[in-house]
Design a protein around this motif. Structure first.
Motif, mmCIF file in Angstrom:
data_model
loop_
_atom_site.group_PDB
_atom_site.id
_atom_site.type_symbol
_atom_site.label_atom_id
_atom_site.label_comp_id
_atom_site.label_asym_id
_atom_site.label_seq_id
_atom_site.Cartn_x
_atom_site.Cartn_y
_atom_site.Cartn_z
ATOM 1 N N ARG A 14 -0.673 -38.003 30.180
ATOM 2 C CA ARG A 14 -2.006 -37.961 30.433
ATOM 3 C C ARG A 14 -2.459 -39.395 29.766
ATOM 4 O O ARG A 14 -3.646 -39.650 30.117
ATOM 5 C CB ARG A 14 -1.933 -37.414 28.945
ATOM 6 C CG ARG A 14 -1.955 -36.068 28.372
ATOM 7 C CD ARG A 14 -2.075 -35.134 27.441
ATOM 8 N NE ARG A 14 -1.618 -33.642 28.187
ATOM 9 C CZ ARG A 14 -2.897 -32.501 27.378
ATOM 10 N NH1 ARG A 14 -2.385 -33.188 25.468
ATOM 11 N NH2 ARG A 14 -1.848 -31.168 27.616
ATOM 12 N N LEU A 17 -2.505 -41.070 33.794
ATOM 13 C CA LEU A 17 -3.853 -40.727 34.349
ATOM 14 C C LEU A 17 -4.705 -41.355 33.656
ATOM 15 O O LEU A 17 -5.483 -41.609 34.303
ATOM 16 C CB LEU A 17 -3.613 -39.278 34.415
ATOM 17 C CG LEU A 17 -2.459 -38.584 34.893
ATOM 18 C CD1 LEU A 17 -2.077 -36.748 34.578
ATOM 19 C CD2 LEU A 17 -2.058 -38.671 36.521
ATOM 20 N N ALA A 18 -4.927 -41.618 32.762
ATOM 21 C CA ALA A 18 -6.185 -42.109 31.667
ATOM 22 C C ALA A 18 -6.418 -43.114 31.213
ATOM 23 O O ALA A 18 -7.579 -44.076 32.811
ATOM 24 C CB ALA A 18 -6.127 -42.041 30.218
ATOM 25 N N TYR A 19 -5.330 -44.096 32.092
ATOM 26 C CA TYR A 19 -5.297 -44.957 32.534
ATOM 27 C C TYR A 19 -5.886 -45.640 33.934
ATOM 28 O O TYR A 19 -6.775 -46.530 34.389
ATOM 29 C CB TYR A 19 -3.677 -45.930 31.950
ATOM 30 C CG TYR A 19 -4.032 -47.491 33.035
ATOM 31 C CD1 TYR A 19 -4.276 -48.562 31.713
ATOM 32 C CD2 TYR A 19 -2.704 -47.858 33.747
ATOM 33 C CE1 TYR A 19 -4.306 -49.737 32.632
ATOM 34 C CE2 TYR A 19 -2.859 -49.047 34.631
ATOM 35 C CZ TYR A 19 -3.404 -50.532 33.384
ATOM 36 O OH TYR A 19 -3.034 -51.694 33.800
ATOM 37 N N ASN A 20 -5.246 -44.992 34.274
ATOM 38 C CA ASN A 20 -5.251 -45.362 36.123
ATOM 39 C C ASN A 20 -7.305 -44.742 36.239
ATOM 40 O O ASN A 20 -7.253 -45.322 37.071
ATOM 41 C CB ASN A 20 -4.362 -44.523 36.813
ATOM 42 C CG ASN A 20 -3.170 -45.471 37.709
ATOM 43 O OD1 ASN A 20 -3.293 -46.203 38.472
ATOM 44 N ND2 ASN A 20 -2.277 -45.151 36.409
ATOM 45 N N TRP A 21 -7.044 -43.418 35.599
ATOM 46 C CA TRP A 21 -8.642 -42.716 35.853
ATOM 47 C C TRP A 21 -9.427 -44.393 35.459
ATOM 48 O O TRP A 21 -11.283 -43.735 36.570
ATOM 49 C CB TRP A 21 -9.044 -42.199 34.833
ATOM 50 C CG TRP A 21 -10.291 -40.987 34.874
ATOM 51 C CD1 TRP A 21 -10.877 -40.051 36.088
ATOM 52 C CD2 TRP A 21 -11.519 -41.798 34.069
ATOM 53 N NE1 TRP A 21 -12.446 -40.107 35.488
ATOM 54 C CE2 TRP A 21 -12.626 -41.220 34.605
ATOM 55 C CE3 TRP A 21 -11.544 -42.803 32.848
ATOM 56 C CZ2 TRP A 21 -13.516 -41.131 33.809
ATOM 57 C CZ3 TRP A 21 -12.471 -42.866 31.934
ATOM 58 C CH2 TRP A 21 -14.111 -42.130 32.529
ATOM 59 N N LEU A 22 -9.867 -45.564 34.328
ATOM 60 C CA LEU A 22 -10.791 -46.291 34.184
ATOM 61 C C LEU A 22 -10.608 -47.269 36.322
ATOM 62 O O LEU A 22 -11.900 -47.593 35.626
ATOM 63 C CB LEU A 22 -9.658 -47.127 33.196
ATOM 64 C CG LEU A 22 -9.640 -46.302 31.711
ATOM 65 C CD1 LEU A 22 -9.396 -47.612 30.433
ATOM 66 C CD2 LEU A 22 -11.014 -45.368 31.443
ATOM 67 N N GLY A 24 -10.475 -45.910 38.522
ATOM 68 C CA GLY A 24 -10.533 -45.655 39.387
ATOM 69 C C GLY A 24 -11.729 -45.459 40.668
ATOM 70 O O GLY A 24 -11.849 -45.380 41.959
ATOM 71 N N TRP A 25 -12.706 -47.029 40.962
ATOM 72 C CA TRP A 25 -13.806 -47.070 41.490
ATOM 73 C C TRP A 25 -12.787 -47.619 42.430
ATOM 74 O O TRP A 25 -13.092 -48.701 43.151
ATOM 75 C CB TRP A 25 -14.398 -47.968 40.854
ATOM 76 C CG TRP A 25 -14.020 -49.081 39.918
ATOM 77 C CD1 TRP A 25 -13.688 -49.009 37.987
ATOM 78 C CD2 TRP A 25 -13.355 -50.624 39.705
ATOM 79 N NE1 TRP A 25 -13.248 -49.925 38.141
ATOM 80 C CE2 TRP A 25 -13.212 -51.444 38.804
ATOM 81 C CE3 TRP A 25 -14.047 -50.990 41.210
ATOM 82 C CZ2 TRP A 25 -12.209 -52.346 38.656
ATOM 83 C CZ3 TRP A 25 -13.443 -52.624 41.441
ATOM 84 C CH2 TRP A 25 -12.539 -52.967 40.079
ATOM 85 N N ARG A 27 -9.594 -47.717 43.582
ATOM 86 C CA ARG A 27 -8.469 -45.826 44.388
ATOM 87 C C ARG A 27 -9.448 -46.532 45.809
ATOM 88 O O ARG A 27 -10.145 -46.122 46.449
ATOM 89 C CB ARG A 27 -9.373 -44.787 43.776
ATOM 90 C CG ARG A 27 -7.792 -44.143 44.642
ATOM 91 C CD ARG A 27 -7.239 -42.704 44.042
ATOM 92 N NE ARG A 27 -8.020 -42.711 42.745
ATOM 93 C CZ ARG A 27 -7.077 -42.610 42.130
ATOM 94 N NH1 ARG A 27 -5.582 -41.988 42.468
ATOM 95 N NH2 ARG A 27 -7.032 -42.424 40.432
ATOM 96 N N CYS A 192 -2.537 -43.671 44.204
ATOM 97 C CA CYS A 192 -1.909 -42.570 43.140
ATOM 98 C C CYS A 192 -2.247 -43.525 41.770
ATOM 99 O O CYS A 192 -2.752 -43.280 40.834
ATOM 100 C CB CYS A 192 -0.521 -41.800 43.186
ATOM 101 S SG CYS A 192 0.200 -41.194 44.008
ATOM 102 N N HIS A 214 0.384 -36.235 41.595
ATOM 103 C CA HIS A 214 -0.667 -36.432 42.427
ATOM 104 C C HIS A 214 -0.813 -36.098 43.811
ATOM 105 O O HIS A 214 -1.023 -35.441 44.737
ATOM 106 C CB HIS A 214 -0.665 -38.069 42.370
ATOM 107 C CG HIS A 214 -2.264 -38.595 41.656
ATOM 108 N ND1 HIS A 214 -3.051 -38.624 41.273
ATOM 109 C CD2 HIS A 214 -1.176 -38.882 40.874
ATOM 110 C CE1 HIS A 214 -3.573 -39.252 40.335
ATOM 111 N NE2 HIS A 214 -2.596 -39.277 39.976
#
Length: 286
Positions: A14, A17-22, A24-25, A27, A192, A214
């Motif tokens: 989790r 995933l949260a770290y990479n969500w930050l 996301g712009w 990606r 990912c 992913h």
């Protein structure tokens, strides 16, 4: 202990995933460099990818001083779908050998060769290699080309020794790979993990689990538990240079391509591992 272990894994996943969500712009989609990831069972799509690779080979060669292929025996190490094999033959090579370890890629390469040269006039062939042996005679190569393969080799030191064995005394190996392991995206899974240094900040098992989350492909998560299973050998700049020296090869030319033009940083030991995005090298026998 098992419950605690599962909780730790879930928490780590989790957090990753949260770290990479930050980020996301940042990606990217699977569209990159003009081609889209394709279904390898789709013959037409594979031919299109081989054509793209053929055209990209001209850009790849710009990383090195001009290379004269005329009348030369050339090995394309890690030939994939065969696009670059055809390109080298078109530059006047007397003989081009493409080698890969993957049966499916060799099948696609042969299909592409039939597509572009149905009469078999191009002096090209593809062969199946193995992790410890390349089916090429001793001292038979004028030129060896290796493009975005070295970071995936299981036994890189053994492969370098094989290259030395196959090269003629005046032969040259042209190698390009990247990004190295400690680059912000050294795990080569940008689609990912847009967050920098994800593979360094989180455990190997957590990164592999997130990759399965992913990708959801046919790789068995119960079996694939480490980077090596995914084809990444943790190749750093320093490790590459050390393996090269031990193999009996020397760098006639070495270019460490920097992130964002930060060239002074690539010559600082330790620090450079974080800022080198590609390694371009011309090797010869010592």
């Amino acid at each position: 202990p098992r419950v605690r272990s599962r909780m730790q894994k879930t928490f780590g996943l989790r957090m990753l995933l949260a770290y990479n969500w930050l980020f996301g712009w940042r990606r990217r989609s699977e569209q990159a460099g003009g081609w889209r990831a394709h279904d390898w069972d789709d013959e037409a799509a594979s031919i299109e990818y081989a054509k793209w690779r053929h055209d990209e080979t001209a850009h790849f060669l710009k990383r090195f001083p001009p290379i004269d292929f005329t009348g030369k025996t050339v090995l394309d190490f890690g030939c994939s779908h065969g696009g670059s094999v055809v390109y080298y033959a078109e530059q006047g090579a007397a003989r081009v050998i493409g080698v890969d370890i993957a049966d499916r890629q060799l099948e696609l390469a042969r299909n592409y060769l039939r597509h572009v040269s149905p009469d078999g006039r191009l002096p090209v062939e593809v062969r199946k290699g193995s992790h410890d042996r390349t089916p090429v005679d001793d001292e038979s190569l004028d030129i060896l080309m290796c493009w975005d393969v070295f970071e995936h080799i299981q036994d890189p030191e053994g492969v370098l020794r094989e290259w030395r064995r196959m090269l003629k005394p005046d032969g040259r190996a042209y190698v390009s790979f990247g990004p190295p392991w400690y680059h912000p995206h050294g795990v080569h899974l940008w689609e990912c993990f847009p967050g920098p240094w994800t593979h360094v900040l989180f455990s190997e098992r957590t990164v592999v689990a997130a990759r399965h989350y992913h990708k959801r492909d046919d790789l068995d998560p119960a079996v694939v538990t480490k980077y090596a299973d995914l084809g990444f050998n943790r190749m750093t700049v320093g490790r590459f240079l050390e393996l090269m020296r031990r193999s009996g090869l020397v760098a006639e030319r070495l270019d460490l391509h920097p992130v964002m033009g930060l060239r002074p940083l690539v010559w600082l030991p330790g620090v450079r591992e974080l800022f080198v995005t590609e390694v371009h090298c011309v090797l010869k026998r010592a």
